[in-house]
Design a protein around this motif. Sequence first.
Motif, short mmCIF file in Angstrom:
data_model
loop_
_atom_site.label_atom_id
_atom_site.label_comp_id
_atom_site.label_asym_id
_atom_site.label_seq_id
_atom_site.Cartn_x
_atom_site.Cartn_y
_atom_site.Cartn_z
N LEU A 1 0.85 -1.16 0.17
CA LEU A 1 -0.19 -0.06 0.03
C LEU A 1 0.81 1.01 0.06
O LEU A 1 0.64 2.20 -0.74
N HIS A 2 1.85 1.30 0.79
CA HIS A 2 2.90 2.39 0.87
C HIS A 2 3.37 2.57 -0.40
O HIS A 2 3.77 3.67 -1.05
N ARG A 3 3.99 1.35 -1.01
CA ARG A 3 4.83 1.46 -2.22
C ARG A 3 3.78 2.26 -3.55
O ARG A 3 3.98 2.90 -4.28
N GLN A 4 2.55 1.75 -3.43
CA GLN A 4 1.57 2.19 -4.33
C GLN A 4 1.45 3.88 -4.13
O GLN A 4 1.50 4.62 -5.18
N TYR B 1 6.76 11.48 -0.20
CA TYR B 1 7.43 10.44 0.72
C TYR B 1 9.05 10.83 0.77
O TYR B 1 9.42 10.22 1.82
N SER B 2 9.64 11.21 -0.27
CA SER B 2 11.04 11.64 0.09
C SER B 2 10.95 12.70 1.24
O SER B 2 12.15 12.61 1.94
N GLY B 3 10.36 13.75 1.08
CA GLY B 3 10.41 14.67 2.26
C GLY B 3 10.06 13.98 3.64
O GLY B 3 10.80 14.37 4.51
N PHE B 4 9.32 13.17 3.70
CA PHE B 4 9.02 12.58 4.96
C PHE B 4 10.10 11.75 5.42
O PHE B 4 10.31 11.73 6.56
N GLY B 5 10.77 11.01 4.43
CA GLY B 5 12.02 10.20 4.86
C GLY B 5 13.07 11.02 5.15
O GLY B 5 13.65 10.61 6.21
N ALA B 6 13.19 12.08 4.84
CA ALA B 6 14.25 12.96 5.13
C ALA B 6 13.86 13.54 6.57
O ALA B 6 14.92 13.66 7.35
N LEU B 7 12.58 13.79 7.01
CA LEU B 7 12.35 14.33 8.09
C LEU B 7 12.75 13.08 9.08
O LEU B 7 12.97 13.39 10.24
#
Length: 125
Positions: free
Chosen positions: A19-22, A31-37
């Motif tokens: 579900l996350h991949r989709q 998602y990239s911004g959330f990953g950096a945070l």
Amino acid sequence: MTDHTSPHGKPLLDELSPLHRQLRRAIPDVYSGFGALSHAAFADGALDKRTKELIALAIGVVEGCDGCIASHAQAAARAGATKQEAAEAIGVTFLMHGGPATIHGARAYDAFCSFADALAETEEA
């Protein structure tokens, strides 16, 4: 090999992963911004990653977020948190959130223990 699977741990993460991949494909920049945070928030500082993951696990309990619980239970176990540390972090949620935390807290502890036991078994092998 012992089965350390908790329905609140790895099976839940496995269910959420596609579900996350989709969604990640639809909004990669978010998602990239959330990953950096996330990377910045969990970096060692005055508090180490283990402590921060235990805090996140406790917040997951208070929020009643099963995905958060599973993710941070796994991360806390990988960061070296003990079962007692997880139990005590979860215990604080009872004070701060009352009865609902006893339900999600039990799920969180079950998930944490399943990840911790699986890691211990892997390390022994």
